[in-house]
Write a protein that holds these residues in place. Structure first.
Motif, mmCIF file in Angstrom:
data_model
loop_
_atom_site.group_PDB
_atom_site.id
_atom_site.type_symbol
_atom_site.label_atom_id
_atom_site.label_comp_id
_atom_site.label_asym_id
_atom_site.label_seq_id
_atom_site.Cartn_x
_atom_site.Cartn_y
_atom_site.Cartn_z
ATOM 1 N N ARG A 1 -84.390 79.167 58.151
ATOM 2 C CA ARG A 1 -84.936 78.254 57.158
ATOM 3 C C ARG A 1 -83.843 77.380 56.562
ATOM 4 N NH1 ARG A 1 -89.791 76.927 54.340
ATOM 5 N NH2 ARG A 1 -89.096 75.031 53.296
ATOM 6 N N GLU A 2 -82.698 77.982 56.343
ATOM 7 C CA GLU A 2 -81.601 77.237 55.723
ATOM 8 C C GLU A 2 -81.192 76.056 56.613
ATOM 9 O OE1 GLU A 2 -77.800 78.035 56.437
ATOM 10 O OE2 GLU A 2 -77.322 76.403 55.062
ATOM 11 N N THR A 3 -81.127 76.302 57.913
ATOM 12 C CA THR A 3 -80.767 75.231 58.850
ATOM 13 C C THR A 3 -81.840 74.147 58.855
ATOM 14 O OG1 THR A 3 -79.771 76.956 60.194
ATOM 15 C CG2 THR A 3 -79.992 74.793 61.199
ATOM 16 N N PHE A 4 -83.080 74.586 58.869
ATOM 17 C CA PHE A 4 -84.187 73.629 58.844
ATOM 18 C C PHE A 4 -84.109 72.744 57.599
ATOM 19 C CE2 PHE A 4 -88.508 72.533 57.444
ATOM 20 C CZ PHE A 4 -88.949 71.817 58.539
ATOM 21 N N ASP A 5 -83.843 73.379 56.467
ATOM 22 C CA ASP A 5 -83.762 72.601 55.226
ATOM 23 C C ASP A 5 -82.609 71.595 55.278
ATOM 24 O OD1 ASP A 5 -85.961 73.792 54.176
ATOM 25 O OD2 ASP A 5 -84.857 75.328 53.056
ATOM 26 N N ARG A 6 -81.520 71.998 55.915
ATOM 27 C CA ARG A 6 -80.400 71.056 56.044
ATOM 28 C C ARG A 6 -80.793 69.880 56.935
ATOM 29 N NH1 ARG A 6 -75.052 73.785 57.862
ATOM 30 N NH2 ARG A 6 -74.251 71.690 57.525
ATOM 31 N N VAL A 7 -81.581 70.164 57.959
ATOM 32 C CA VAL A 7 -82.042 69.081 58.841
ATOM 33 C C VAL A 7 -82.918 68.102 58.046
ATOM 34 C CG1 VAL A 7 -83.556 68.539 60.793
ATOM 35 C CG2 VAL A 7 -81.824 70.332 61.019
ATOM 36 N N VAL A 8 -83.828 68.655 57.243
ATOM 37 C CA VAL A 8 -84.693 67.785 56.437
ATOM 38 C C VAL A 8 -83.841 66.956 55.478
ATOM 39 C CG1 VAL A 8 -86.543 67.729 54.723
ATOM 40 C CG2 VAL A 8 -86.690 69.301 56.660
ATOM 41 N N ASP A 9 -82.848 67.601 54.901
ATOM 42 C CA ASP A 9 -81.944 66.908 53.983
ATOM 43 C C ASP A 9 -81.197 65.789 54.725
ATOM 44 O OD1 ASP A 9 -80.613 66.401 51.614
ATOM 45 O OD2 ASP A 9 -78.985 67.795 52.092
ATOM 46 N N PHE A 10 -80.772 66.090 55.941
ATOM 47 C CA PHE A 10 -80.087 65.088 56.755
ATOM 48 C C PHE A 10 -81.008 63.890 57.019
ATOM 49 C CE2 PHE A 10 -79.623 63.298 61.023
ATOM 50 C CZ PHE A 10 -78.372 62.714 60.905
ATOM 51 N N VAL A 11 -82.244 64.178 57.388
ATOM 52 C CA VAL A 11 -83.186 63.097 57.675
ATOM 53 C C VAL A 11 -83.400 62.256 56.415
ATOM 54 C CG1 VAL A 11 -85.560 62.542 58.334
ATOM 55 C CG2 VAL A 11 -84.328 64.363 59.517
ATOM 56 N N ALA A 12 -83.459 62.924 55.280
ATOM 57 C CA ALA A 12 -83.738 62.216 54.033
ATOM 58 C C ALA A 12 -82.561 61.345 53.607
ATOM 59 C CB ALA A 12 -84.094 63.214 52.934
ATOM 60 N N THR A 13 -81.409 61.953 53.386
ATOM 61 C CA THR A 13 -80.307 61.197 52.773
ATOM 62 C C THR A 13 -79.001 61.283 53.549
ATOM 63 O OG1 THR A 13 -79.618 63.084 51.454
ATOM 64 C CG2 THR A 13 -81.243 61.612 50.467
ATOM 65 N N GLY A 14 -79.033 61.818 54.748
ATOM 66 C CA GLY A 14 -77.803 61.975 55.517
ATOM 67 C C GLY A 14 -77.193 63.355 55.333
ATOM 68 N N GLY A 15 -77.652 64.077 54.312
ATOM 69 C CA GLY A 15 -77.191 65.450 54.128
ATOM 70 C C GLY A 15 -75.715 65.580 53.779
ATOM 71 N N TYR A 16 -75.154 64.593 53.090
ATOM 72 C CA TYR A 16 -73.724 64.655 52.778
ATOM 73 C C TYR A 16 -73.470 65.402 51.480
ATOM 74 C CZ TYR A 16 -73.821 61.082 56.310
ATOM 75 O OH TYR A 16 -74.055 60.415 57.471
ATOM 76 N N ALA A 17 -72.305 66.052 51.439
ATOM 77 C CA ALA A 17 -71.940 66.771 50.223
ATOM 78 C C ALA A 17 -71.800 65.781 49.069
ATOM 79 C CB ALA A 17 -70.626 67.524 50.446
ATOM 80 N N LEU A 18 -71.290 64.577 49.374
ATOM 81 C CA LEU A 18 -71.219 63.527 48.376
ATOM 82 C C LEU A 18 -72.611 62.905 48.284
ATOM 83 C CD1 LEU A 18 -69.231 61.803 46.587
ATOM 84 C CD2 LEU A 18 -69.163 60.218 48.487
ATOM 85 N N LYS A 19 -73.337 63.280 47.236
ATOM 86 C CA LYS A 19 -74.744 62.854 47.139
ATOM 87 C C LYS A 19 -74.803 61.405 46.673
ATOM 88 C CE LYS A 19 -76.690 66.695 48.315
ATOM 89 N NZ LYS A 19 -77.298 66.701 49.637
ATOM 90 N N ASN A 20 -74.593 60.508 47.609
ATOM 91 C CA ASN A 20 -74.463 59.104 47.260
ATOM 92 C C ASN A 20 -75.683 58.282 47.623
ATOM 93 O OD1 ASN A 20 -72.585 57.708 45.884
ATOM 94 N ND2 ASN A 20 -71.452 56.987 47.671
ATOM 95 N N TYR A 21 -76.507 58.839 48.503
ATOM 96 C CA TYR A 21 -77.544 58.017 49.128
ATOM 97 C C TYR A 21 -78.961 58.352 48.676
ATOM 98 C CZ TYR A 21 -74.032 56.327 52.486
ATOM 99 O OH TYR A 21 -72.943 55.748 53.083
ATOM 100 N N GLU A 22 -79.094 59.083 47.549
ATOM 101 C CA GLU A 22 -80.436 59.455 47.102
ATOM 102 C C GLU A 22 -81.360 58.239 47.042
ATOM 103 O OE1 GLU A 22 -81.329 62.430 46.885
ATOM 104 O OE2 GLU A 22 -79.429 63.517 46.774
ATOM 105 N N ARG A 23 -80.815 57.135 46.546
ATOM 106 C CA ARG A 23 -81.711 55.971 46.358
ATOM 107 C C ARG A 23 -82.056 55.268 47.675
ATOM 108 N NH1 ARG A 23 -76.890 52.224 43.811
ATOM 109 N NH2 ARG A 23 -75.351 53.642 44.677
ATOM 110 N N TYR A 24 -81.368 55.651 48.761
ATOM 111 C CA TYR A 24 -81.687 55.019 50.050
ATOM 112 C C TYR A 24 -82.461 55.964 50.964
ATOM 113 C CZ TYR A 24 -77.742 52.324 48.279
ATOM 114 O OH TYR A 24 -76.900 51.617 47.499
ATOM 115 N N ALA A 25 -82.981 57.066 50.418
ATOM 116 C CA ALA A 25 -83.606 58.109 51.240
ATOM 117 C C ALA A 25 -84.643 57.538 52.205
ATOM 118 C CB ALA A 25 -84.264 59.139 50.337
ATOM 119 N N ARG A 26 -84.638 58.064 53.424
ATOM 120 C CA ARG A 26 -85.615 57.606 54.427
ATOM 121 C C ARG A 26 -86.954 58.307 54.251
ATOM 122 N NH1 ARG A 26 -82.458 57.947 60.050
ATOM 123 N NH2 ARG A 26 -82.023 60.027 59.277
#
Lengths: 238, 844
Positions: free
Chosen positions: B449-474
């Motif tokens: 589940r943890e890996t899956f959630d990271r994938v979803v996070d990646f799809v959404a905002t790139g999944g970077y530790a530097l949370k810079n792209y929240e406003r550009y989420a796909r």
């Protein structure tokens, strides 16, 4: 002085070039340093290119600004220039400076402190970067040198520009090597792009047509520790 | 026929509708046992895997359940809503889908079934696609990429809600790649639309049928079952035993190389003696060379053609057509012809070069004589002496029915990322439900589940530790807990980039009239060539392509401009893909053959002599041993090891060994790897180091090299960059490069290499880098195979110090100098170029 000793050791005779009578170091990290003027020129930083892409749905890693600043920090620490000229396209778009993460802004301001800093306007960033110190200029003449972003169509001796992101390619023993480069003919010089996400365009591309005296054109290709001066006859397109 | 109890002992007529019985009778045929069996199982509600050799009537069997059901279905009344797709057929090749449409159309028409059959591929025009959405055919023939696109459409659920069967053709070739992962996820989605969906897999013989049986059915919930869910299995025994021989050449078999040029006269004679000969080679370069050599020998001007994946589609279709009409006497081909398209009357298969895998050999030989009761005839042409051993081993394996298809690998995360975005493009999703659905797909059954959630996070905002792209989420999670695409533009981008096949950048090869140079225009496109090869050419260079000698004129935008060429110094293009490493199974067979002098009788005399000489001068290792020889030569010291684990694993081993030898102070200069062995050379005497245990040979080959050394080297490896580019494109981080996009676009786009460098130094644990390392380990580096080998030979390394080179070492020693070896090579080349300049200028 200690730091001038450090600087002197950095300046290898092999990496020296002449531009309209001024002597400059082509640093393999992609910056130009004029020891007599204590002037450092850097071109096409394209800061915040990552976030510029992200705005359009390509979520490429947001670390380019940090990476570029880190490299800039290193060259500034080595040369301790009195004057820094950023030759345009310092930010990838007009909103770049505004979007920059606070920590990066602080790092950039620390680099700028205590020296004269000029933002030359580029096509990506025609306006002054928001809330940052430094002077924004269209072009800048110092001694026999003229600093501007785009190389002018009408030949100006001593012009240092960027914009085109030059690279060069050679083929040796059936293998192809492409590197960013400084392109110069003794009279004018086009600098390589410095930004972490900046691509490059071969000096033989038609975009460079008419800019150089071909018989003296050299590509100073960036190596890991030194510059490789390659004459036009060795260069390949593509 | 099968190890499972048969359901079809009832009369075939009970299962078959009247129309079918009549049709079989009219044809004078009777349905084959496996066709009836499959029908019976399907009617009982089972999903089924059918394993059968070519020519066994596999396709008709696969469609039998659909056709009989459709025959019995009441007709749609006027005014009634159109029904959705009844059967989805998925093939790895567009051409195969088109072929099936033709082959299936005929019986359907003859039986008089009210069934509509249509294809949907990348070539299907937009208006037809549109119409298919409104009026779906009963049977839709398509490819994995098209399925992904259909799923990403908003009307997907409605389109598929009447679906009963999904048929997967050539399943064995679909499942081993990332394409298979995408397809498995697509299947899981279809199962979500239609929980009772039945699947039918058609496959050639494989080593592990159970893997495919798992793949065909939902794996959810895996915990409650003692054994994993599986589809039923029907196996049809192979036809007549193939008649395979190894060319026992009158000529001398060379030590190394891959051209098999020595055997051309004998190959030509064989072509003359047969109706149609299919010549298989392993790489496109070999295909070009062989074709050229055959035409040089072709005094009778026999129609001999060339077929490989880089040639223009039009030309390939012409060759295929000529072949179908039996107008050709010989075709030189690569793996593009491997899969089950029907090709006229081939009565001889010639395999040039070693087949590298026993299953591949069996598949290719199956191309000859499509009637399964007649023996196929094949000749193997080893290109060098080790290949003689390999051919012999493959041949024994084919007789024994041994199989060595690659094991299935865990579902890739870049593919999952693509799928998650695709699902969101189709309809909003709930993460919990999608996670369960994804785990239903066999490659992702063990996904955490943890890996899956990271994938979803990646799809959404790139999944970077530097949370810079929240406003550009796909994609964004809305208040109802569902994830939705944040902008319609995202779905458009997705559709352009769907799929898992990422090609190397290629240039069209455009032919112009001689003497026109770069000014010439308008000639035909001959095919595609990899950009990096074109870049090593100088105007005026001659190279071999599409069976012609071409003169390189220059590169114009995305085209490589050529004219007629001639001359002696002809370059053969190298291609990045298409080189298969020796399979684990065959490698073991080759080692077994080396160790057992009793089996040498089966080898040509000159090869047996070579082995005898090796036994005399050095040693031949036992089957499980690793032989390491050391000897001085010139002013250098050599170490040659014989793991027989394939070129990729050997390259990785070579990199790691040289790093270790460097640390031990042996001053290694380079290494070279072949499929069979590995040679390292150094300034210092490595044998002396081993003797003094600084380090011992055992310590040098210790498995711990796969720890830090591997990590350190990996990070700088170009192989990782190449793999990253593929992952980044599949995961939707960067866009595919389409033909026609200009190269001057370099300034604008961001290259994958630059992104890799930045990401690696700032977030080395990013999910995409993890995916890249996993891929590289399995693919270009073959780390798992190397690990198995190192563990196998622990305590079993045989060191032989020699005064001179051994007979067994000759092949690898001949490869030295053909490949560049060290990471600083590029700097060296620049140095040379710069020095040339200095020399010319009279400086320095």
């Amino acid at each position: 002085m200690n730091f001038s000793l450090a600087r002197a050791s950095l300046i290898a005779e092999a990496d020296m070039v002449g531009i309209a009578g001024e002597r400059a170091v082509c640093d393999p990290r992609g910056v130009l340093y004029f020891p007599d003027l204590r002037l450092l020129a850097v071109s096409d930083l394209h800061l915040e290119k990552g976030s510029s892409f992200a705005r359009r749905g390509a979520l490429i890693p947001p670390y380019d600004t940090g990476a570029t600043l880190l490299r800039l920090q290193a060259v500034i620490a080595d040369y301790q220039p009195a004057i820094v000229i950023s030759l345009g396209d310092s930010f990838h778009d007009g909103g770049g400076a505004e979007r920059m993460h606070q920590s990066f802004r602080e790092r950039l301001e620390a680099l700028m402190a205590g020296r004269d800093w000029f933002w030359v306007a580029g096509n990506h960033d025609p306006e002054a970067p928001a809330d940052l110190p430094g002077d924004t200029v269209r072009e800048l003449a110092i001694g026999s040198l003229l600093f501007r972003h785009e190389p002018s169509k009408v030949r100006v001796e001593g012009e240092i520009s960027g914009h085109l992101h030059p690279c060069a390619r050679i083929v040796q023993r059936g293998r192809s090597v492409r590197r960013r480069c400084f392109a110069g003919d003794g009279g004018r010089m086009i600098m390589p792009a410095f930004g972490a996400y900046t691509g490059s365009l071969n000096v033989l591309d038609r975009a460079y047509a008419g800019l150089f005296r071909l018989e003296t054109l050299m590509a100073y290709m960036l190596g890991a520790e030194r510059i490789f001066a390659i004459s036009r006859s060795m260069l390949r397109p593509g | 026929m099968t190890e499972q109890p048969r359901l079809a002992d009832r009369n075939a007529a009970v299962l078959l509708p009247e129309l079918f019985v009549k049709w079989f009778a009219e044809k004078g045929w009777s349905p084959r046992a496996h066709q009836i069996e499959l029908l019976a199982r399907a009617q009982a509600g089972q999903s089924v895997l059918l394993i059968a050799p070519t020519g066994a009537g596999k396709t008709l069997a696969g469609f039998m359940p659909s056709l009989t059901e459709l025959a019995n279905r009441p007709r749609r009344k006027p005014g009634q809503a159109h029904r959705g797709i009844h059967t989805l057929y998925i093939s790895p090749l567009k051409a195969l889908a088109v072929d099936i449409e033709r082959n299936l159309g005929k019986p359907v028409e003859e039986i008089g079934l009210p069934v509509t059959i249509e294809t949907r591929t990348g070539d299907t025009p937009a208006h037809k696609r549109q119409r298919q959405k409104l009026v779906p055919p009963d049977i839709l023939l398509t490819t994995p990429e098209q399925l992904a696109l259909l799923i990403a459409a908003p009307d997907a659920r409605r389109f598929f809600e009447d679906l009963c069967y999904v048929i997967f053709d050539e399943l064995h070739s679909l499942v081993t790649s990332k394409r298979g992962h995408l397809l498995a996820l697509g299947l899981a989605r279809l199962r979500n639309y239609v929980p009772g969906l039945q699947t039918i897999g058609l496959s050639a013989t494989v080593a592990e049928p159970d893997e495919l049986r798992n793949w065909l059915v939902g794996q959810n919930p895996p915990k409650t079952l003692k054994s994993p869910a599986m589809a039923g299995l029907i196996t049809v025994a192979g036809g007549a035993k193939p008649d395979i021989s190894i060319l026992d050449s009158q000529e001398r078999v060379p030590w190394s190389g891959h051209s098999a040029r020595y055997a051309i006269p004998e190959i030509y004679e064989a072509i003359k003696k047969h109706r149609t000969t299919l010549l298989f080679v392993n790489t496109r370069s070999q295909a070009e060379l062989l074709f050229q050599e055959l035409w040089r020998a072709n005094e009778d001007a026999l129609p001999i053609a060339l077929h490989h994946g880089s040639l223009d589609v039009g030309q390939r279709r012409r060759v295929e057509k000529a072949m179908g009409e039996n107008a050709l006497r010989a075709i030189v081909a690569t793996s593009t012809l491997d899969l089950g398209i029907d090709w006229g009357d081939v009565d001889l298969v010639v395999h040039v070069g070693a087949p590298k895998g026993a299953s591949r050999l069996a598949q290719r030989i199956g191309r000859a004589n499509h009637r399964m009761d007649e023996p196929s005839k094949a000749i193997l042409i080893p290109a060098n002496r080790f290949e003689v051993l390999e051919c012999r081993a493959a041949l024994d394996a084919n007789y024994l029915g041994a199989q060595d298809t690659p094991p299935l690998i865990k579902g890739a995360l870049d593919v999952l990322s693509q799928h998650v975005l695709g699902v969101a493009c189709g309809a909003p999703f709930n993460a919990d439900l999608l996670f369960e659905e994804v785990r239903g797909a066999a490659p992702y059954a063990a996904l955490e589940r943890e890996t899956f959630d990271r994938v979803v996070d990646f799809v959404a905002t790139g999944g970077y530790a530097l949370k810079n792209y929240e406003r550009y989420a796909r994609i964004r999670k809305t208040v109802d807990g569902l994830w939705r695409v944040s902008h319609p533009r995202i779905a458009q981008q997705y559709r352009l980039n769907v799929g898992t096949i990422v090609e190397m950048p290629e240039l069209n090869v455009r032919y112009v009239r001689q003497g026109r140079g770069m000014a010439g225009r308008g000639g035909p496109v001959l095919g595609k060539i990899e950009e990096y090869f074109a870049e090593t050419l100088r105007p005026g260079d001659n190279f071999l392509f599409a069976g012609k000698v071409l003169r390189f004129e220059g590169i114009r935008e995305n085209e490589c401009v050529v004219s007629n060429g001639a001359g002696a110094n002809i370059i053969v293009p190298s291609y990045a893909g298409g080189k298969f490493p020796l399979s684990t199974y065959l490698a073991d067979q080759v080692r077994g053959m080396l160790a057992d002098s009793g089996r040498w009788q089966a080898l040509p005399e000159q090869v047996a002599d070579w082995l005898r000489l090796q036994k005399e001068k050095s040693v031949l290792p036992k089957r499980g041993d690793l032989l390491v020889e050391t000897f001085p030569r010139g002013n250098r010291h050599y170490m040659v090891a014989y793991p027989f684990e394939g070129r990729l694993a050997h390259q990785t081993l070579g990199m790691l060994l040289t790093r270790r030898l460097e640390r031990a102070g042996a001053r290694p200069l380079g290494f070279v790897a072949t499929d069979y062995s590995l040679a390292v050379w150094a300034l210092d005497d490595m044998a002396a180091l081993f003797k003094a245990k600084k380090p011992s040979l055992g310590a040098l080959f210790d498995e711990d090299m796969l720890g830090d050394d591997l990590e350190a080297w990996l990070n700088d490896s170009w192989m990782l960059k190449r793999t990253f580019r593929t992952c980044a494109v599949i995961a939707g981080l960067i866009e595919k490069r389409f033909p026609g996009q200009e190269k001057s676009g370099r300034q604008v786009t961001v290259s994958a290499d630059l992104i890799y460098d930045v990401l690696r130094s700032h977030e080395p644990d990013h999910i995409l880098l993890q995916a890249t390392r996993t891929d590289a380990s399995a693919g270009l580096l073959d780390v798992s195979r190397l690990a198995e080998m190192l563990s196998r030979v622990r305590g079993r390394i045989v060191h032989k110090h020699l005064e001179q080179i051994s007979p067994l070492a000759i092949p690898v020693m001949l490869e030295i100098g053909k490949e560049p070896v060290n990471g600083r090579a590029n700097e060296t080349l620049l140095m040379e170029a710069a020095d040339l300049v200095e020399e010319a200028m009279g400086r320095g």
